[in-house]
Scaffold this motif. Structure first.
Motif, mmCIF file in Angstrom:
data_model
loop_
_atom_site.group_PDB
_atom_site.id
_atom_site.type_symbol
_atom_site.label_atom_id
_atom_site.label_comp_id
_atom_site.label_asym_id
_atom_site.label_seq_id
_atom_site.Cartn_x
_atom_site.Cartn_y
_atom_site.Cartn_z
ATOM 1 N N GLY A 91 -6.904 25.297 -11.254
ATOM 2 C CA GLY A 91 -7.946 25.637 -10.280
ATOM 3 C C GLY A 91 -7.907 27.112 -9.909
ATOM 4 N N LEU A 92 -6.669 27.607 -9.640
ATOM 5 C CA LEU A 92 -6.557 29.014 -9.249
ATOM 6 C C LEU A 92 -6.963 29.927 -10.397
ATOM 7 C CD1 LEU A 92 -3.248 29.058 -7.146
ATOM 8 C CD2 LEU A 92 -5.560 29.588 -6.327
ATOM 9 N N ALA A 93 -6.610 29.522 -11.620
ATOM 10 C CA ALA A 93 -6.995 30.326 -12.784
ATOM 11 C C ALA A 93 -8.523 30.430 -12.872
ATOM 12 C CB ALA A 93 -6.424 29.712 -14.056
ATOM 13 N N ALA A 94 -9.149 29.286 -12.633
ATOM 14 C CA ALA A 94 -10.622 29.278 -12.679
ATOM 15 C C ALA A 94 -11.186 30.167 -11.586
ATOM 16 C CB ALA A 94 -11.121 27.843 -12.531
ATOM 17 N N ALA A 95 -10.574 30.089 -10.407
ATOM 18 C CA ALA A 95 -11.072 30.881 -9.288
ATOM 19 C C ALA A 95 -10.921 32.368 -9.577
ATOM 20 C CB ALA A 95 -10.301 30.500 -8.012
ATOM 21 N N ASP A 142 -1.089 33.990 -19.750
ATOM 22 C CA ASP A 142 -1.982 33.140 -20.536
ATOM 23 C C ASP A 142 -3.125 32.577 -19.700
ATOM 24 O OD1 ASP A 142 -0.475 33.447 -22.846
ATOM 25 O OD2 ASP A 142 0.863 31.778 -22.303
ATOM 26 N N LEU A 143 -2.926 32.582 -18.397
ATOM 27 C CA LEU A 143 -3.921 31.966 -17.516
ATOM 28 C C LEU A 143 -4.815 33.005 -16.845
ATOM 29 C CD1 LEU A 143 -1.445 29.436 -15.802
ATOM 30 C CD2 LEU A 143 -2.892 29.024 -17.798
ATOM 31 N N MET A 144 -4.618 34.260 -17.198
ATOM 32 C CA MET A 144 -5.373 35.323 -16.521
ATOM 33 C C MET A 144 -6.544 35.800 -17.373
ATOM 34 S SD MET A 144 -4.084 35.930 -13.566
ATOM 35 C CE MET A 144 -3.514 34.273 -13.321
ATOM 36 N N THR A 162 -15.131 24.944 -10.024
ATOM 37 C CA THR A 162 -14.854 23.639 -10.632
ATOM 38 C C THR A 162 -14.505 23.729 -12.104
ATOM 39 O OG1 THR A 162 -17.228 23.430 -10.554
ATOM 40 C CG2 THR A 162 -15.951 22.016 -9.078
ATOM 41 N N ALA A 163 -13.836 22.657 -12.539
ATOM 42 C CA ALA A 163 -13.259 22.617 -13.879
ATOM 43 C C ALA A 163 -14.207 23.016 -15.009
ATOM 44 C CB ALA A 163 -12.665 21.243 -14.136
#
Ligand code: SF4
Ligand code: SF4
Ligand SMILES: [Mg+2]
Ligand SMILES: [Mg+2]
Ligand SMILES: [Mg+2]
Ligand SMILES: [Mg+2]
Ligand SMILES: [Mg+2]
Ligand SMILES: [Mg+2]
Ligand SMILES: [Mg+2]
Ligand SMILES: [Mg+2]
Ligand SMILES: [Mg+2]
Ligand SMILES: [Mg+2]
Lengths: 378, 83, 352, 352, 378, 83
Positions: free
Chosen positions: A15-19, A50-52, B75-76
């Motif tokens: 979720g934080l990665a998406a945000a 990898d998540l950034m 969201t996902a």
């Protein structure tokens, strides 16, 4: 483990990665310096890069007390252990750090010096109590976090009249170092967009100690915990400050950090230590008011006064870019020695030894991403 | 730097200067010399054998809530390819 | 005090196993040494081959290929939760023999004792050795004792050598891992190392964690029976899982990819490692094995492992990949990627 | 200084064999240990079985009965006139295997190194081990290295284990001595022990005497070929000839009668023993053997021994007698009788 | 070896044996005490009793400095080594001798005391020179033979100013002991017909030192070398004195012993040592003027003055007949413990440890002759 | 008591206080502090690293001659059974 596992949750990470991905502005570069080696370590251990998003980059700062210890100070400790009939004890982190000529405390031990690994200053006191005929010297290093335990030990030694205990003090202070980094930005070819502020140091000195970052340098800073979600959360908070302002001191690590810090510990530190006018930091040079010495009333416990050990200037290894790496100017893979002659098995610089060192982190966790290493998974 | 880890106080010595903490099934003696008003049940941040500060359960909850919220907001479906 | 009075073998006083200590004379070759062998070693370890009383044991091996392996055992403390240097010396070498897929036949044991070492401790650890050897069904058939001056040893070192016979058709070796193979472990990692650390002065934490020290040959026999074509077996001792996998990757010329979430680690082990700044993948095990087999055999092998008490927590933790760099990589529980490198130096507790 | 630059096996810098020292990391199981094995042990000891790089060596033994023997080697100084701990560790175990009349096949070697031990010394003694192993034709096929903290070891201890095959029809054992048998030794006694004492600080005498350290399996093969029915063979190491004969007397339930004048002892050994108040019969040997055979076979056996370079000074020194006390007696050169007892304690230089 | 091999010649031995056999008067008993353990050792090592007529017997005297050292003095040395941070060095002979409760210097070493075997007082000095911060104590024992080397060491230490060297002095004198034995003859159930006089002691003090033996006790004495032929030759000379008189001091060991001894060594002894008013001998009790202490001008090198070590009375092992064996009143095989619980592997008394002790000699060389041991050669 | 052994002086140090002796093929450093007028070639009695006295070759010869004489006098035929 409570307060650990929750902050390593993979779903929250997603979720934080998406945000973060959503928050970054696509044509902007985000260059965030994590001051602390603890952050560097977390970033790599958990694979955060990898998540950034690709336009967000972590710069690794000088926040590893092992890495910034100048060679001459380590030379001094090694010489003390080899040339005086003392038991020199210190934390495990320092034992393998290369001093001048590749010497280490470990090699000194192998050569016959009485060097002991301790986990706590309480262990150093116990050693001194057990053998009153033997001088026990605690080689103290660390930032503000690690300083109060040294203060407690010195206090205790005085209260008990432990005449055979002393401390070789190398405690340094983080704000002056951060200030030096920020001040050098223009000349040093460095551009920083925000700071991930110290985590555990801040539990001691409080988040307000970093007010100079927005006030004097106009940069955002977020005090961040060391768990991977903390890092990601603070990153999101930094992106937000960068995007929208106003620049300020934010505190992501509220569960352990207050604005003013730990008053009891600060009072004890003020009692036992005094500021050195200047102290050399590896990579950063001599910084004013950046380190602690043992205060006059505790002079009997100051190994620098008890033992005469000459300190010649340390000789750095030719080609080692630690100094630049520590200032965030270079990444480890920019160093020509990285991975070819300098590895954790054969470290040439402190940054390759300390678990918090950027070079060690790159090697241990991130090497396959680095230049020259192709290592694609089949 | 500064490896520190949360642990719960499960016993405090009579002199109030040291305590036993538990973390993940292990017990360890720690010094309380650097903190004030610790009571059994408190979580503290443990560093080199010393409790450095107490951990606030409320703040931890609040931080986690903020993280959840930040994640929920994005969201996902829009999850980015991070590489 | 020693009980006085002639003993049947011509020694005037029995060994004082309560208050006595190892003296230089116990290693000098004279009657004191003969007495130590008779009244301590022989008494615990007794078996027909050892009873030959020669400087070597004579036996007729079963037909087939044999393996030989040797390991020195040096450990502080000598007694630890879950075992002691005696049982460890038996298990450690049985395991190295078993990792060839072999059935261990015999052990030889060489002791280096430090002057002043309490005979009571020696008696206790040789008894433990005997129990481990009996319960594993692998007798100690020959041995040797040396005594070194105080300050030139550390209580007791034991070097054991094992001999085993390899069943026909089995060809297990560290160079047999192939891309696509499955990587399995027989149970939770780091228990032995954490149990030892918990006894270390200064670190002093208390835990229920016990060393996993155990003889794995019976588990191996079950595994070989289920999947005779296992490619590699190795016990992740010093250097832990990380180092063992890197060894195998180097030997086979491959890479590996692990899933952190699949690697079994007890919560207390994880907690101790967080506390000390260690990585459980680098912590020693003494009763676990890594198995590598063709992906198609993995489920059968895993089932066979789980059916054995010493493999109840077995897990498939990753796979072998082609990689000229021979990297062992891991997908973190958090969703990222990292390298799992060789151990560098000794694993030391740290504060940073 | 170490030569810098990548090596073929992925180590960043070569071992510094000139100025380096053993560090704890060399025993920790990581890459430093792998490098020590590759660049030092493997380089000297290289052979196909060791090159398997597994934790054990796999081989197919010749048919027949096997013997296994193990010995720890601890000696000060590590280098001495006539040998070093490396060659000694090879010879000592080959000899224990050979004393069963066996042909030694393989050796395993376990090292316990003390932190700070110079790599140059380790290199030198492993080279010596390799030379001894090669010249004996007995390869070291598996090994192990442990490192202990400074002050918990003594430079280097080596435990070797040997495996050998016994020719059909040979049944040599310490319990086979019978009244009437002849007692033979393969050469002069006490050379090893005196060579070691001559190096000891304080005693400091100079002598040409060198250790007799040697592998005796070839001599034994010649002896067994000449007299397959040899009753006992044993190498009189710790405790010397006196203790070895007492061991055999105890094991076989017999007594012995020696003639002092027949026992070969070099003049310098005799002189050193007079000086230090030691009895050469209690001084250690590392390249000699005692043989007991039927009196009728004695001349043939003695001739076979004397025909071999390692048995040129062989002598018949006495006979086995019936004696419920299992005394070893000796007719002195002077014409009197005395008992030759077991060694008591350690042999210490004395002034009285 | 010259002067050794000639005196071990078997042919000459046969001749001397024949001469002794011819010389002894058949109905007379010859009870000859060899004062020295060196003689005892030679007698057994070479099997001399087998060459003697049956009416000639050797009695073993107290001439072994290890055997006569009272337990309390050994207790003192052991306590010094265990309780003080010193390096205690001594000759190999003493290391296994049992003190009170079965303690030994060897066991003290195994328990952590720093006990070193030395071969010469020069080695003790070398230890002290090498580590000036460490107190090195030399535990000195011995008769007049061994005393001058101790004197040289003390002299040298003073000349060099070796402040960390001292001596725990247990040197004793042979004439008072011999006098005590002879004086106790009537009461002690002992009858002596002649004395084999000290060999190497006499090289120092001269044969005239034993004039009191014929003069005061009317007994023959022959100073005898330690080689087996010397012992036999001196035996023949004693038999001759006994048969024909007059009783006198004869010197068989003329190649090394003069009437007046070694003047240089005696002068040095007189300089460094002073006589103790009285000293306890094991077996013989407290004898006046029988031992040496370090003289006042050398007090700094006297371990008894430098270290406060209490000396409680030693506790002898119950049943040990050492005291009687040392006076020649009993033979080792008379002791009920001999060979059953007391052996060189598990010695209960000093006489079983010292190579010169009568019990050790009986056990090692002569046991098969002893009571209870049948051991006939087949 | 007093293990002492004859050895021949083969070299004397410049200071005259120490020497090298030989016996049966071995060499040993000894102190001459306790004897006077020693010269190379002399035999001395060696004890705990010190030369205690010189050995007189003439007296040794004389003693041996006496032994021979004593033995010759009683001739072999009369050799006693010693046991
Ligand atoms: S890789 Fe090594 S040499 Fe290069 S900067 Fe890092 S520590 Fe220094
Ligand atoms: S045999 Fe032992 S107990 Fe008996 S007198 Fe001799 S030393 Fe003492
Ligand atoms: Mg092995
Ligand atoms: Mg193993
Ligand atoms: Mg293994
Ligand atoms: Mg052996
Ligand atoms: Mg030790
Ligand atoms: Mg053996
Ligand atoms: Mg052997
Ligand atoms: Mg042997
Ligand atoms: Mg191994
Ligand atoms: Mg040592």
């Amino acid at each position: 483990m409570r307060y650990v596992d929750e902050f390593r949750d993979q779903d929250l990470a997603r979720g934080l990665a998406a945000a973060i991905a959503a928050a970054v502005e696509p044509d902007r570069e985000y260059r965030l310096m994590e001051f602390c080696g603890g952050h560097t370590h977390a970033v790599f251990r958990h694979g955060i890069p990898d998540l950034m998003p690709s336009n967000l980059r972590f710069l690794h700062g000088p926040g590893c007390p092992v890495c910034v210890l100048p060679m001459a100070r380590l030379d001094q400790a090694i010489r003390l252990a080899l040339e005086h009939p003392v038991t020199l004890c210190t934390y495990g982190d320092l034992l393998r750090v290369p001093a001048t000529g590749g010497q280490t405390l470990f090699k000194a031990k192998a050569a016959g010096a009485d060097v002991r690994l301790i986990y706590s200053t309480q262990d150093a006191l116990a050693l001194a109590r057990r053998d009153p005929d033997r001088q026990v010297v605690f080689l103290a290093i660390g930032f503000e976090t690690t300083t109060p335990p040294t203060a407690v030990a010195i206090e205790t030694a005085r209260a008990e009249g432990l005449a055979n205990f002393s401390v070789l003090c190398n405690h340094v202070l983080t704000p002056p170092a951060l200030r030096a980094i920020l001040a050098s930005q223009d000349s040093g070819g460095l551009r920083i967009d925000g700071i991930l502020g110290p985590s555990h140091v801040s539990t001691l000195i409080g988040s307000e100690a970093y007010r100079f970052v927005p006030d004097e340098f106009g940069l955002p800073i977020v005090i961040a915990g060391f768990e991977p979600l903390d890092v990601m959360h603070a990153t999101l908070m930094l992106v937000d400050q960068i995007n929208r302002g106003p620049v300020r001191v934010d505190n992501q690590y509220r569960r352990a950090v207050t604005a003013s810090g730990n008053a009891k510990a600060l009072a004890l530190m003020a009692e036992v230590f005094t500021r050195r006018a200047a102290f050399e930091w590896r990579g950063l040079g001599v910084l004013p008011d950046s380190a602690l010495a043992i205060a006059e009333p505790y002079a009997d416990f100051d190994a620098e006064r008890c033992f005469a050990v000459r300190v010649a200037p340390g000789r750095e290894v030719k080609g080692c870019d630690c100094a630049s790496v520590l200032r965030g100017v270079k990444t480890p893979t920019d160093c020509r020695l990285f991975g070819r002659v300098c590895t954790p098995d054969n470290p040439l610089g402190a940054c390759m030894v300390s678990s918090e060192g950027a070079c060690a982190a790159y090697w241990s966790y991130g090497r396959f991403r680095g230049a020259g290493a192709t290592g694609q998974v089949a | 730097m500064c490896l520190a880890i949360p642990a719960q106080i499960i016993a405090i010595e009579a002199d109030g200067r040291s305590a036993t903490v538990a973390l993940g099934g292990i017990h360890k003696a720690v010094s309380l010399a650097l903190i004030e008003d610790a009571v059994v049940g408190d979580y503290v941040l443990l560093h080199v054998g010393y409790a450095l500060s107490k951990i606030s359960a409320e703040e931890a909850e609040r931080t986690l809530a903020l993280m959840v919220e930040a994640g929920l907001f994005e969201t996902a479906p829009a999850a980015p390819d991070a590489r | 005090m020693a009980k006085r009075g002639s003993t049947d073998r011509g020694f005037t006083a029995r060994l004082d196993l309560r208050n006595g200590a190892v003296e230089m004379g116990h290693g000098a070759g004279g009657r004191a040494m003969a007495q130590l062998i008779d009244e301590l070693f022989q008494r615990h370890l007794d078996n027909p081959l050892l009873r030959q009383h020669n400087d070597q044991a004579l036996f007729t091996p079963p037909p087939g290929r044999l393996v030989i392996s040797t390991d020195g055992h040096v450990i502080t403390p000598l007694f630890f939760p879950g075992g002691d240097i005696g049982s460890l010396a038996v298990h450690g070498t049985i395991n190295d023999v078993a990792m060839a897929g072999a059935r261990p036949l015999y052990l030889a044991a060489g002791f280096v004792l430090e002057e002043g070492f309490p005979l009571a401790d020696l008696d206790r650890l040789v008894a433990s050795m005997a129990a481990a050897s009996r319960s594993a069904g692998v007798p100690i058939v020959t041995g040797d004792t040396k005594v070194v001056e105080r300050g030139k040893g550390d209580g007791c070192f034991i070097t054991t050598t094992g001999l085993g016979v390899v069943p026909d058709g089995v060809a297990i070796s560290g160079d047999q891992a192939r891309p696509g193979d499955a990587v399995l472990v027989s149970g939770s990692l780091g228990d032995h190392g954490v149990a030892i650390l918990s006894q270390r002065e200064g670190l002093g934490f208390a835990t229920e964690i016990r060393s996993d020290s155990a003889a794995l040959h019976d588990l191996v026999a079950a595994m070989v029976a289920a999947v005779p074509g296992i490619h590699c077996l190795r016990d992740p001792t010093r250097g832990g899982l990380a180092t063992t996998l890197n060894e195998l990757a180097r030997q086979s010329g491959v890479g590996m990819r692990l899933r952190e979430a699949a690697i079994p680690i007890q919560p207390a082990v994880a907690a101790a490692c967080e506390l000390l700044g260690l990585d459980p993948l680098y912590v020693a095990n003494e009763g676990k094995l890594v198995a590598i087999c063709a992906a198609d055999d993995a489920d059968i092998l895993l089932a066979a492992m789980r059916a054995h008490p010493l493999g109840a927590q077995a897990a498939r933790i990753g796979e072998v990949v082609a990689d000229p760099h021979r990297f062992v990589q891991m997908e973190t529980r958090f969703g990222g990627q990292r390298i799992v490198d060789w151990l560098a130096g000794e694993p030391l507790p740290r504060i940073c």
